[in-house]
Write an enzyme that holds these catalytic residues in place. Sequence first.
Site, mmCIF file in Angstrom:
data_model
loop_
_atom_site.group_PDB
_atom_site.id
_atom_site.type_symbol
_atom_site.label_atom_id
_atom_site.label_comp_id
_atom_site.label_asym_id
_atom_site.label_seq_id
_atom_site.Cartn_x
_atom_site.Cartn_y
_atom_site.Cartn_z
ATOM 1 N N ARG A 45 0.808 -1.239 0.000
ATOM 2 C CA ARG A 45 0.000 0.000 0.000
ATOM 3 C C ARG A 45 0.833 1.277 0.000
ATOM 4 N NH1 ARG A 45 -3.434 -1.516 5.164
ATOM 5 N NH2 ARG A 45 -1.286 -1.994 5.681
ATOM 6 N N LYS A 176 15.895 -26.277 3.111
ATOM 7 C CA LYS A 176 17.211 -26.262 3.771
ATOM 8 C C LYS A 176 18.054 -27.428 3.255
ATOM 9 C CE LYS A 176 15.774 -23.839 7.943
ATOM 10 N NZ LYS A 176 16.619 -22.685 8.201
ATOM 11 N N GLU A 210 15.154 -21.721 19.182
ATOM 12 C CA GLU A 210 15.626 -20.397 18.736
ATOM 13 C C GLU A 210 16.023 -19.567 19.945
ATOM 14 O OE1 GLU A 210 13.379 -18.804 15.114
ATOM 15 O OE2 GLU A 210 11.804 -19.615 16.369
ATOM 16 N N HIS A 234 6.791 -26.554 9.942
ATOM 17 C CA HIS A 234 8.216 -26.930 9.904
ATOM 18 C C HIS A 234 8.483 -28.274 10.597
ATOM 19 C CE1 HIS A 234 8.631 -22.963 8.430
ATOM 20 N NE2 HIS A 234 8.815 -22.332 9.563
ATOM 21 N N LYS A 334 10.974 -20.249 21.487
ATOM 22 C CA LYS A 334 11.701 -18.980 21.347
ATOM 23 C C LYS A 334 12.483 -18.739 22.627
ATOM 24 C CE LYS A 334 9.463 -17.260 17.568
ATOM 25 N NZ LYS A 334 10.170 -17.160 16.291
HETATM 26 P P1 NDP Z 1 4.826 -7.635 7.477
HETATM 27 O O1 NDP Z 1 3.727 -7.143 8.351
HETATM 28 O O2 NDP Z 1 6.203 -7.193 7.741
HETATM 29 O O3 NDP Z 1 4.513 -7.229 5.956
HETATM 30 C C1 NDP Z 1 3.217 -7.240 5.423
HETATM 31 C C2 NDP Z 1 3.273 -6.716 4.008
HETATM 32 O O4 NDP Z 1 1.956 -6.710 3.469
HETATM 33 C C3 NDP Z 1 3.807 -5.309 3.883
HETATM 34 O O5 NDP Z 1 4.503 -5.197 2.658
HETATM 35 C C4 NDP Z 1 2.520 -4.484 3.830
HETATM 36 O O6 NDP Z 1 2.808 -3.254 3.211
HETATM 37 C C5 NDP Z 1 1.647 -5.400 2.983
HETATM 38 N N1 NDP Z 1 0.215 -5.176 3.171
HETATM 39 C C6 NDP Z 1 -0.468 -5.224 4.338
HETATM 40 N N2 NDP Z 1 -1.775 -4.939 4.109
HETATM 41 C C7 NDP Z 1 -1.902 -4.722 2.776
HETATM 42 C C8 NDP Z 1 -2.982 -4.390 1.932
HETATM 43 N N3 NDP Z 1 -4.218 -4.235 2.409
HETATM 44 N N4 NDP Z 1 -2.736 -4.245 0.626
HETATM 45 C C9 NDP Z 1 -1.486 -4.397 0.121
HETATM 46 N N5 NDP Z 1 -0.427 -4.727 0.866
HETATM 47 C C10 NDP Z 1 -0.629 -4.879 2.186
HETATM 48 O O7 NDP Z 1 4.691 -9.213 7.456
HETATM 49 P P2 NDP Z 1 5.835 -10.300 7.153
HETATM 50 O O8 NDP Z 1 6.590 -9.890 5.944
HETATM 51 O O9 NDP Z 1 6.568 -10.583 8.399
HETATM 52 O O10 NDP Z 1 4.987 -11.611 6.869
HETATM 53 C C11 NDP Z 1 4.242 -11.812 5.703
HETATM 54 C C12 NDP Z 1 3.693 -13.228 5.742
HETATM 55 O O11 NDP Z 1 4.770 -14.133 5.728
HETATM 56 C C13 NDP Z 1 2.906 -13.532 7.015
HETATM 57 O O12 NDP Z 1 1.864 -14.433 6.733
HETATM 58 C C14 NDP Z 1 3.920 -14.209 7.890
HETATM 59 O O13 NDP Z 1 3.340 -15.098 8.796
HETATM 60 C C15 NDP Z 1 4.704 -14.978 6.851
HETATM 61 N N6 NDP Z 1 6.055 -15.308 7.298
HETATM 62 C C16 NDP Z 1 6.879 -14.351 7.788
HETATM 63 C C17 NDP Z 1 8.155 -14.670 8.208
HETATM 64 C C18 NDP Z 1 9.096 -13.638 8.708
HETATM 65 O O14 NDP Z 1 10.197 -14.028 9.133
HETATM 66 N N7 NDP Z 1 8.753 -12.368 8.684
HETATM 67 C C19 NDP Z 1 8.651 -16.070 8.154
HETATM 68 C C20 NDP Z 1 7.722 -16.988 7.559
HETATM 69 C C21 NDP Z 1 6.459 -16.606 7.173
HETATM 70 P P3 NDP Z 1 1.875 -1.932 3.411
HETATM 71 O O15 NDP Z 1 1.593 -1.837 4.864
HETATM 72 O O16 NDP Z 1 2.677 -0.836 2.821
HETATM 73 O O17 NDP Z 1 0.660 -2.207 2.616
HETATM 74 C C1 BG6 Z 2 9.316 -18.841 10.505
HETATM 75 C C2 BG6 Z 2 8.608 -18.477 11.776
HETATM 76 O O1 BG6 Z 2 8.490 -19.622 9.692
HETATM 77 O O2 BG6 Z 2 10.482 -19.605 10.824
HETATM 78 C C3 BG6 Z 2 9.534 -17.693 12.684
HETATM 79 O O3 BG6 Z 2 7.470 -17.675 11.451
HETATM 80 C C4 BG6 Z 2 10.809 -18.466 12.947
HETATM 81 O O4 BG6 Z 2 8.884 -17.426 13.928
HETATM 82 C C5 BG6 Z 2 11.426 -18.890 11.620
HETATM 83 O O5 BG6 Z 2 11.711 -17.629 13.646
HETATM 84 C C6 BG6 Z 2 12.611 -19.818 11.853
HETATM 85 O O6 BG6 Z 2 13.276 -20.042 10.631
HETATM 86 P P1 BG6 Z 2 14.854 -20.316 10.599
HETATM 87 O O7 BG6 Z 2 15.114 -20.692 9.196
HETATM 88 O O8 BG6 Z 2 15.491 -19.024 11.032
HETATM 89 O O9 BG6 Z 2 15.091 -21.403 11.585
#
Ligand code: NDP
Ligand code: BG6
Length: 482
Positions: A45, A176, A210, A234, A334
């Site tokens: 967004r 992995k 972790e 996982h 964690k």
């Molecule tokens: P974030 O909250 O950091 O990012 C969310 C993203 O979605 C941002 O780019 C945000 O940008 C965008 N977004 C949110 N609402 C909208 C909308 N209405 N329209 C368009 N874009 C939108 O989340 P993460 O990156 O941490 O996680 C994303 C997914 O990946 C989640 O399901 C999470 O569980 C999964 N995940 C995350 C991991 C991690 O290490 N972070 C690991 C494994 C899985 P903006 O606000 O500008 O719209």
């Molecule tokens: C993600 C989880 O899927 O895996 C995190 O959302 C977690 O909470 C991560 O920390 C662990 O991944 P890795 O590869 O760092 O062990």
Amino acid sequence: MNTNFDLVIFGGTGDLAMRKLFPALFLADTDARLHQGGRIIAAARQALTDEEFRAKVSDALNRFLPKPPSAANLEKFLARLSYFALDVNNPVQYAEMKKSLDARDSQTVFYLSVGPTLFPPIINGLRSAGLNTPDTRIVLEKPLGRDLQSSRDINQLVLSAFAESQVYRIDHYLGKETVQNLLALRFGNTLLEPLWNRTWVRDVQITIAETVGVETRGEFYDSTGAMRDMVQNHLLNLLCMTAMEPPSSLDPDAVRDEKLQVLRSLKPWTQQTLHDDIVRGQYRGGTLKGEAVPAYAAEPGVSPQTETETFLALRTEIANWRWGGVPFFLRTGKRMAERRAEIVISFKSPPHSIFESPLAPNRLVITLQPEENVRLYTMAKAPGDGMRLREVHLDLDFKDFFHERRQDAYERLLLDVLRGNPTLFMRNDEADAAWRWVQPMLDHWTTSNLSPAAYGAGSWGPPAASRLTARDGTAWHEELGG
Ligand code: NDP
Ligand code: BG6
């Protein structure tokens, strides 16, 4: 990579994209694994120009790559990137996206790096704009829903717009290197297979520990917990790779069929096992690597009254001829004492000992991180008089043999999506079977109102976790000196 591509990353400004996806794509590009015409389009967004977005990615690459990128490689990679501002809930904007994608003869991939509540508007938006053509692919990040029903709803919706062969449900643990090596170890050798069963194996432990807390993801984590975040995906995938029967080939469905059989053979929960065989924990404040760290309930974004588990240990069995009666212990947490992901196979003791020294069971330890290695604990005679036996170990450290760069898990999986190889992705029926097994645990916690047990940050979890293994006459690997 010979196919030209357009990779659209919804959530392309988020934490996952910046920490994992762009660094992985950068490494693949630097190794000339991406088609030179391939484009990467981030959608979110926030109002950003292409230049502002590229500056963000450049900053992320400098922070998250193992070493800073060279100017030439960085420039080449950034030139692939563009930014598309959209609110995924606004159906009108998908038609605009289509215009830029239609103009090219390339493989289109939509990567949903957003929370699962945004999957429905994105899938509906892509469909209404006609962007779900049979040659597109869609990648779904975990968690795929919150429970069995919501995951079924998502799967039903995605499969109403895309064929199963177009859907890539990602679990980065399957990407992995050591998880792949588990296949090589088990099925590329004859040494282990005769021992890999209930006759010789005493118990199996799979741990992902972790040291990090919930960092910037407190709000997400507090509504998720360790079961949905780590166990449902996982840990169950690691369990499947450890316990599955030899597949007939490396064909994607041959491997996934065998994984599915493991999930279907997991022993169903009873009231007794739900009560006795699961330990939930939540970290209190403590000291980790000499530094004081706050309690989970005091982390930003977490409710002070939180009942979410940050630790989980459980005992299960696989009800089939190979594994019947062998305890499988799964554990994750964690803020634990060490960062360690490992699979430990403990073998039975010799049926009769001729030695006075106690015999520790042989253990095969497959470590996924922080290092990637395999260690076999065996008994040996200590030098000197008499027959005193002591535990020693044989190490297989992959870096001693392979000097090639190790691919990052996301890098491998992104390349697999671009190549169209779904072997390392979850099929719909696998995801469903995993949720079916997890759901009774979630229901039990809702109805029993049990609070998670406390454990100190920097420890190995609540004491009840040690009692869980002790009941089977065994102990966690680190308690045995591993
Ligand atoms: P974030 O909250 O950091 O990012 C969310 C993203 O979605 C941002 O780019 C945000 O940008 C965008 N977004 C949110 N609402 C909208 C909308 N209405 N329209 C368009 N874009 C939108 O989340 P993460 O990156 O941490 O996680 C994303 C997914 O990946 C989640 O399901 C999470 O569980 C999964 N995940 C995350 C991991 C991690 O290490 N972070 C690991 C494994 C899985 P903006 O606000 O500008 O719209
Ligand atoms: C993600 C989880 O899927 O895996 C995190 O959302 C977690 O909470 C991560 O920390 C662990 O991944 P890795 O590869 O760092 O062990």
